[in-house]
Design a protein around this motif. Sequence first.
Motif, PDB file in Angstrom:
ATOM      1  N   LEU A   1      30.670 -10.631  12.800  1.00 34.22           N
ATOM      2  CA  LEU A   1      30.127  -9.379  12.276  1.00 34.22           C
ATOM      3  C   LEU A   1      30.545  -9.166  10.828  1.00 34.22           C
ATOM      4  N   GLY A   2      31.822  -9.381  10.543  1.00 33.11           N
ATOM      5  CA  GLY A   2      32.305  -9.207   9.176  1.00 33.11           C
ATOM      6  C   GLY A   2      31.641 -10.159   8.207  1.00 33.11           C
ATOM      7  N   SER A   3      31.483 -11.422   8.613  1.00 37.06           N
ATOM      8  CA  SER A   3      30.855 -12.401   7.727  1.00 37.06           C
ATOM      9  C   SER A   3      29.393 -12.058   7.480  1.00 37.06           C
ATOM     10  N   GLY A   4      28.707 -11.577   8.502  1.00 38.81           N
ATOM     11  CA  GLY A   4      27.304 -11.202   8.348  1.00 38.81           C
ATOM     12  C   GLY A   4      27.127 -10.059   7.358  1.00 38.81           C
ATOM     13  N   ILE A   5      28.009  -9.065   7.443  1.00 41.05           N
ATOM     14  CA  ILE A   5      27.917  -7.911   6.539  1.00 41.05           C
ATOM     15  C   ILE A   5      28.212  -8.332   5.099  1.00 41.05           C
ATOM     16  N   LEU A   6      29.282  -9.115   4.893  1.00 50.23           N
ATOM     17  CA  LEU A   6      29.625  -9.566   3.536  1.00 50.23           C
ATOM     18  C   LEU A   6      28.526 -10.435   2.939  1.00 50.23           C
ATOM     19  N   LEU A   7      27.971 -11.311   3.761  1.00 54.88           N
ATOM     20  CA  LEU A   7      26.903 -12.180   3.283  1.00 54.88           C
ATOM     21  C   LEU A   7      25.663 -11.373   2.919  1.00 54.88           C
ATOM     22  N   MET A   8      25.341 -10.359   3.720  1.00 56.10           N
ATOM     23  CA  MET A   8      24.181  -9.520   3.435  1.00 56.10           C
ATOM     24  C   MET A   8      24.339  -8.825   2.077  1.00 56.10           C
TER      25      MET A   8
ATOM     26  N   LEU B   1      26.905 -20.824  -0.009  1.00 55.52           N
ATOM     27  CA  LEU B   1      28.035 -19.907   0.144  1.00 55.52           C
ATOM     28  C   LEU B   1      28.010 -19.252   1.517  1.00 55.52           C
ATOM     29  N   SER B   2      26.805 -18.916   1.979  1.00 57.69           N
ATOM     30  CA  SER B   2      26.698 -18.277   3.297  1.00 57.69           C
ATOM     31  C   SER B   2      27.187 -19.205   4.391  1.00 57.69           C
ATOM     32  N   THR B   3      26.866 -20.493   4.281  1.00 58.49           N
ATOM     33  CA  THR B   3      27.329 -21.430   5.312  1.00 58.49           C
ATOM     34  C   THR B   3      28.819 -21.710   5.169  1.00 58.49           C
ATOM     35  N   LEU B   4      29.339 -21.629   3.927  1.00 58.96           N
ATOM     36  CA  LEU B   4      30.775 -21.789   3.722  1.00 58.96           C
ATOM     37  C   LEU B   4      31.532 -20.641   4.385  1.00 58.96           C
ATOM     38  N   ILE B   5      31.037 -19.414   4.176  1.00 64.48           N
ATOM     39  CA  ILE B   5      31.657 -18.257   4.831  1.00 64.48           C
ATOM     40  C   ILE B   5      31.610 -18.428   6.345  1.00 64.48           C
TER      41      ILE B   5
ATOM     42  N   PHE C   1      20.929 -13.355  11.482  1.00 71.50           N
ATOM     43  CA  PHE C   1      21.186 -14.215  12.640  1.00 71.50           C
ATOM     44  C   PHE C   1      22.645 -14.104  13.071  1.00 71.50           C
ATOM     45  N   LEU C   2      23.560 -14.043  12.096  1.00 71.26           N
ATOM     46  CA  LEU C   2      24.982 -13.898  12.415  1.00 71.26           C
ATOM     47  C   LEU C   2      25.245 -12.574  13.129  1.00 71.26           C
ATOM     48  N   LEU C   3      24.601 -11.510  12.664  1.00 72.39           N
ATOM     49  CA  LEU C   3      24.790 -10.201  13.298  1.00 72.39           C
ATOM     50  C   LEU C   3      24.282 -10.215  14.740  1.00 72.39           C
ATOM     51  N   TRP C   4      23.166 -10.885  14.976  1.00 71.01           N
ATOM     52  CA  TRP C   4      22.641 -11.002  16.342  1.00 71.01           C
ATOM     53  C   TRP C   4      23.610 -11.802  17.220  1.00 71.01           C
ATOM     54  N   ASN C   5      24.177 -12.885  16.652  1.00 73.80           N
ATOM     55  CA  ASN C   5      25.158 -13.682  17.388  1.00 73.80           C
ATOM     56  C   ASN C   5      26.371 -12.845  17.770  1.00 73.80           C
ATOM     57  N   ALA C   6      26.835 -12.034  16.826  1.00 79.98           N
ATOM     58  CA  ALA C   6      28.005 -11.194  17.083  1.00 79.98           C
ATOM     59  C   ALA C   6      27.741 -10.255  18.250  1.00 79.98           C
ATOM     60  N   TRP C   7      26.552  -9.661  18.292  1.00 82.22           N
ATOM     61  CA  TRP C   7      26.194  -8.742  19.375  1.00 82.22           C
ATOM     62  C   TRP C   7      26.152  -9.476  20.718  1.00 82.22           C
ATOM     63  N   SER C   8      25.560 -10.658  20.746  1.00 81.82           N
ATOM     64  CA  SER C   8      25.439 -11.422  21.992  1.00 81.82           C
ATOM     65  C   SER C   8      26.801 -11.794  22.543  1.00 81.82           C
ATOM     66  N   ILE C   9      27.691 -12.270  21.664  1.00 82.43           N
ATOM     67  CA  ILE C   9      29.030 -12.676  22.107  1.00 82.43           C
ATOM     68  C   ILE C   9      29.825 -11.471  22.586  1.00 82.43           C
ATOM     69  N   ALA C  10      29.742 -10.364  21.846  1.00 82.57           N
ATOM     70  CA  ALA C  10      30.484  -9.159  22.231  1.00 82.57           C
ATOM     71  C   ALA C  10      30.002  -8.631  23.575  1.00 82.57           C
TER      72      ALA C  10
ATOM     73  N   ALA D   1      19.544 -16.558   2.730  1.00 81.67           N
ATOM     74  CA  ALA D   1      20.879 -16.054   3.030  1.00 81.67           C
ATOM     75  C   ALA D   1      20.803 -14.759   3.834  1.00 81.67           C
ATOM     76  N   ILE D   2      19.838 -13.879   3.503  1.00 78.98           N
ATOM     77  CA  ILE D   2      19.660 -12.633   4.254  1.00 78.98           C
ATOM     78  C   ILE D   2      19.267 -12.937   5.699  1.00 78.98           C
ATOM     79  N   ALA D   3      18.358 -13.906   5.875  1.00 74.50           N
ATOM     80  CA  ALA D   3      17.945 -14.291   7.228  1.00 74.50           C
ATOM     81  C   ALA D   3      19.132 -14.827   8.023  1.00 74.50           C
ATOM     82  N   ILE D   4      19.983 -15.613   7.361  1.00 72.72           N
ATOM     83  CA  ILE D   4      21.174 -16.148   8.030  1.00 72.72           C
ATOM     84  C   ILE D   4      22.121 -15.016   8.422  1.00 72.72           C
ATOM     85  N   ALA D   5      22.276 -14.027   7.524  1.00 70.86           N
ATOM     86  CA  ALA D   5      23.147 -12.888   7.816  1.00 70.86           C
ATOM     87  C   ALA D   5      22.655 -12.131   9.050  1.00 70.86           C
TER      88      ALA D   5
END
Length: 306
Positions: free
Chosen positions: A96-103, A45-49, A195-204, A189-193
């Motif tokens: 960022l939104g996907s990371g929070i929802l997944l978490m 589900l996390s990868t689908l999101i 990672f997504l949050l870190w990606n969001a920060w880097s891109i921003a 899934a938490i680890a992936i979340a």
Amino acid sequence: MSALTVPPENEKLMRQATYASVATASILIVAKLTAWAMTGSVAILSTLIDSTLDAAASLINLWAVRHALTPADHDHRFGHGKAEPLAGLGQAAFILGSGILLMIEAVKRLFQPEEVTQGLIGIGVMVFSIVMTFALVAFQKYVLTRAKSVAIAADSLHYSGDVLINGSVIISLSMGMFSGWTFLDPLFAIAIALFLLWNAWSIAQSSMDMLMDRELAEDDRSRIIAIARSHPEVRDLHDLRTRLSGQLGFIQLHLELEPQLPLVRAHAIADWVEHAIEEAFPNFEVIIHQDPAGLRESHPGADDLP
């Protein structure tokens, strides 16, 4: 000098990269939706999101790249390159939104574990996802060697992360199937979340640097200064300013020349410096103002030193 334009071959590659990104994300959404429906895995589900948000981000990129490639016009004399970092901020918001929802979902599943079914199907879909994503990232990396696109770089960054994410899901499903440790699924899934949050920060962060006209790196500024000073008739320079706008960049500086030089000669020296810098920094527009040596005018926001 005339306004800069992106070379036609680079423009074609950038457009192809955006089309490939949207197509890949769309195919993976269908595959992962099927896998999640059959397995019930929160890791899948996390990868689908993530893939759903990839598709949205890729659509934003498609618009941004098309807009950024529009040549400069009467109302946009510096071009439309800022569309790329704007798209980067949009991507960061999606991620960022996907990371929070997944978490939230993963923490909930950690305390209320559910057994994953038909794990082999999920593993097969993840292997397919890795192959598709790796091919896309390889093509994006090739495009980035030719065209320094912020939007495509951001896209490539989180798709590169997807390769690792899909690999971690394979490990999660395998261990869950053979060891019965259902808690591994939400932990991955938490680890992936995260990672997504870190990606969001880097891109921003990289997008904001461009939108706020951050200067080039000190090494690049030092190269510009060295090139300008390499002409024997240049006494010094000051008020060096640099910025990026999408793929294109702008360099402005004041050359200090002998006060009694004829205007024609001063112009010729400035032309030489301009062309030398442009050779070292392709896709940069160089704007030079000539000053009599020793004259330091006050320019708001400019440093006293180069």
